[in-house]
Design a protein around this motif. Structure first.
Motif, PDB file in Angstrom:
ATOM      1  N   LEU A 203       0.838  -1.199   0.000  1.00  0.00           N
ATOM      2  CA  LEU A 203       0.000   0.000   0.000  1.00  0.00           C
ATOM      3  C   LEU A 203       0.872   1.248   0.000  1.00  0.00           C
ATOM      4  N   ALA A 204       1.867   1.286   0.873  1.00  0.00           N
ATOM      5  CA  ALA A 204       2.729   2.468   0.977  1.00  0.00           C
ATOM      6  C   ALA A 204       3.497   2.703  -0.318  1.00  0.00           C
ATOM      7  N   GLU A 205       4.011   1.640  -0.925  1.00  0.00           N
ATOM      8  CA  GLU A 205       4.775   1.781  -2.165  1.00  0.00           C
ATOM      9  C   GLU A 205       3.895   2.295  -3.293  1.00  0.00           C
ATOM     10  N   ASN A 206       2.680   1.798  -3.381  1.00  0.00           N
ATOM     11  CA  ASN A 206       1.793   2.252  -4.446  1.00  0.00           C
ATOM     12  C   ASN A 206       1.351   3.692  -4.232  1.00  0.00           C
ATOM     13  N   ALA A 207       1.124   4.084  -2.979  1.00  0.00           N
ATOM     14  CA  ALA A 207       0.785   5.478  -2.708  1.00  0.00           C
ATOM     15  C   ALA A 207       1.943   6.387  -3.093  1.00  0.00           C
TER      16      ALA A 207
END
Length: 307
Positions: A203-207
């Motif tokens: 999630l953090a990487e995609n954000a």
């Protein structure tokens, strides 16, 4: 799509999403409905699911799919998930096929037809430390890789007022519009089979890749209302600290254009869904995601299928 649905009453027409609601759904990936089920219908669902948990079935699945979620009392007081309740229990299935639900989904997906894809009965016990109560961040399309549509959606239908204290479903606002990075074959595995920390990192990487803020929006849903979300929006849920069970159904819906597709994995196998061992075959020998026994139509432009 037409804007009138002759099979709905005037009162039901007023409950459909407005053009502003459709713009909100397109931008944010979620929609909180008006009251689509009466109190009597919700109470009927509660009673029917009580009987289901006690063992009542109108029919059983002819075979057990490999990734079936199917709680039974031997599993104890964990979060319960039971798939195919619309197929196994006639009262549950009838209420879930209410044409108004399909009409709302059709407007959101801008589709002429809506069919059931899956239904999962959920019971989240009021145990704040129960690990199974925490549903990590994920999006549904990862598990539907064998489906051709990018417009599938889910209605989350609680049987009571449902807020943050109950561990309500929570959306990562607008994440359905992100360009996905870092995905590999592991994403087609259900979140229950994956490391939660890995899902948080994803999630953090995609954000970060999309230059987006991770904005988490808990769905506060009154009895009879429901939330709808896009198949590519990240969502999850937290602990139930309310003192009573959180009871709900996740009703996964497919637009009329959805069909089985070949989706190869790196090991040479094809992505699969539980339907693939249950549904009838098309003339080409492929799983038919329009099989009326398992994937009934609940809305079609000009004619609802709600019986």
């Amino acid at each position: 799509m037409t804007t009138t649905h002759p099979t709905l009453t005037a009162e039901e027409e007023a409950l459909l999403p407005s053009e502003a609601d459709l713009r909100h759904y397109a931008e944010h990936g979620w929609y909180l409905s008006k009251k689509l089920l009466t109190d009597a219908e919700v109470d009927e669902l509660v009673a029917a699911t009580d009987r289901y948990y006690a063992g009542e079935r109108d029919r059983h699945l002819p075979v057990r799919p490999p990734r079936l979620a199917y709680w039974d009392p031997s599993r104890g007081d964990v979060q319960r998930h039971n798939d195919y309740v619309h197929y196994e229990h006639d009262v549950i299935g009838r209420i879930l096929r209410k044409p108004l639900i399909g009409a709302v989904a059709a407007r959101l997906a801008r589709a002429d037809e809506i069919r059931v894809f899956q239904s999962t009965l959920i019971w989240k016990p009021p145990i704040s430390g129960e690990p199974s109560n925490i549903v990590p961040w994920h999006f549904d399309k990862h598990y539907w890789a064998s489906s051709s549509s990018e417009d599938m959606l889910t209605a989350f239908i609680p049987f009571h007022d449902c807020g943050e204290e109950m561990g309500t479903i929570t959306m990562v606002d607008g994440s359905h519009r992100w360009q996905e990075v870092g995905a590999d074959d592991t994403v087609v595995r259900h979140f229950a089979d994956r490391d939660r920390d890995q899902l948080e990192v994803m999630l953090a990487e995609n954000a970060a890749h999309n230059g987006a803020e991770i904005r988490k929006i808990p769905m506060v849903i009154p009895k009879g209302h429901m939330s709808f979300h896009h198949c590519r929006i990240y969502h999850g849920s937290g602990a139930n600290v309310s003192g009573r069970p959180r009871r709900a159904i996740s009703l996964h819906l497919q637009d009329g254009g959805n069909a089985w597709r070949e989706y190869p994995l790196s090991d040479g196998t094809l992505a699969a869904y539980n339907h693939d061992v249950l549904v009838r075959r098309t003339p080409q020998g492929r799983p038919d995601y329009a099989d009326p026994d398992f994937c009934p139509v609940i809305w079609r432009r000009g004619a609802a299928q709600g019986g």
